[in-house]
Design a protein around this motif. Structure first.
Motif, short mmCIF file in Angstrom:
data_model
loop_
_atom_site.label_atom_id
_atom_site.label_comp_id
_atom_site.label_asym_id
_atom_site.label_seq_id
_atom_site.Cartn_x
_atom_site.Cartn_y
_atom_site.Cartn_z
N LYS A 2 0.57 -1.22 0.40
CA LYS A 2 -0.16 -0.08 0.20
C LYS A 2 0.77 1.22 -0.01
O LYS A 2 0.37 2.19 -0.53
N SER A 3 1.84 1.25 0.51
CA SER A 3 2.89 2.13 0.30
C SER A 3 3.68 3.16 -0.72
O SER A 3 3.56 3.88 -0.70
N PHE A 4 3.50 1.60 -1.47
CA PHE A 4 4.14 1.04 -2.68
C PHE A 4 3.65 2.52 -3.92
O PHE A 4 3.65 3.31 -4.77
N ILE A 5 2.04 2.10 -3.60
CA ILE A 5 1.14 2.47 -4.62
C ILE A 5 0.36 3.67 -3.96
O ILE A 5 0.99 4.40 -5.12
N GLN A 6 0.70 4.31 -2.77
CA GLN A 6 0.60 5.57 -2.72
C GLN A 6 1.41 6.07 -2.68
O GLN A 6 1.51 7.27 -3.59
N LYS A 7 3.09 5.81 -2.97
CA LYS A 7 4.02 6.51 -3.78
C LYS A 7 3.98 6.82 -4.74
O LYS A 7 4.29 8.35 -5.55
#
Length: 218
Positions: free
Chosen positions: A41-46
């Protein structure tokens, strides 16, 4: 990668990107190895922040030894035309612990439902070919203690069996360190003992995963 019970797994070789163009729309696929849903999820937001001017940042990820966690998002595209096709490509290739984000910059021409499904799936498939897929196999490091005259015979055997040698140490005896698939240790030990007529000592050392690039069909 945290894997503790699998004999083998498949995932991407490394993090990376690929891009395709369909009727002037740019589809940029970003792939990353992850171990938790939070990392995905963190990568998607990035990626959403990085490509904030894009029309869509669709995503899919598969996490867990048995692909326990599967998620996908169409991010504003018609339902079922982006995230699910992306997820299906990851599953078709039997990948675990990987997240895919496909960023679309609209080129002015609508692609229709079928066109979108093909474009998003192709973006992921294309990038997998660009980056590469590895198969990780759980292997036991074995130390084989022998005399100098036995070395040639053992090396020939390991070569024929395609057993990778890590290193060879020379002291008053010779110690050959090699890697054996964890589920084949017993049969390997029996073969070596028979080969050298029992004049050998084998000891188990560390167990770890070793990754090897695999060929993908076009």
């Amino acid at each position: 990668m945290i894997v503790t019970t699998l004999n083998n797994y498949k995932t991407i070789k490394e993090d990376g990107q690929g891009e395709i163009e369909v009727k002037k729309s740019r589809f940029i696929c970003s792939l990353k190895r992850v171990e938790t849903e939070e990392e995905a999820k963190s990568f998607i937001q990035k990626m959403k922040k990085e490509h904030w001017k894009a029309n869509h940042n669709c995503s899919a990820f598969v996490i867990g030894q048995k692909s326990e966690i599967k998620r996908s998002s169409d991010d504003g595209e018609p339902s079922g035309t982006a995230g699910i096709p992306m997820l299906e490509v990851l599953q078709k290739n039997e990948l675990i612990n990987v997240v895919a984000v496909v960023t679309r910059y609209f080129g002015g021409t609508k692609l229709g439902t079928g066109g979108l499904i093909r474009a998003y799936a192709h973006a992921v498939s294309h990038t997998l070919h660009e980056i590469g897929i590895v198969k990780g196999t759980l292997q036991q490091e074995m130390a084989i203690h022998i005399t100098y005259p036995q070395l040639g015979k053992l090396e020939n055997f390991l070569l024929l069996q395609q057993i990778p040698i890590k290193e060879t140490n020379y002291t008053d005896k010779v110690t050959v360190h090699c890697f054996v698939n964890e589920n084949e240790v017993d049969s390997f030990t029996d073969l070596v003992v028979e080969l050298l007529n029992g004049q050998v000592t084998l000891t188990k050392e560390s167990v770890s995963y070793h990754e090897q690039l695999i060929e993908l069909a076009d």
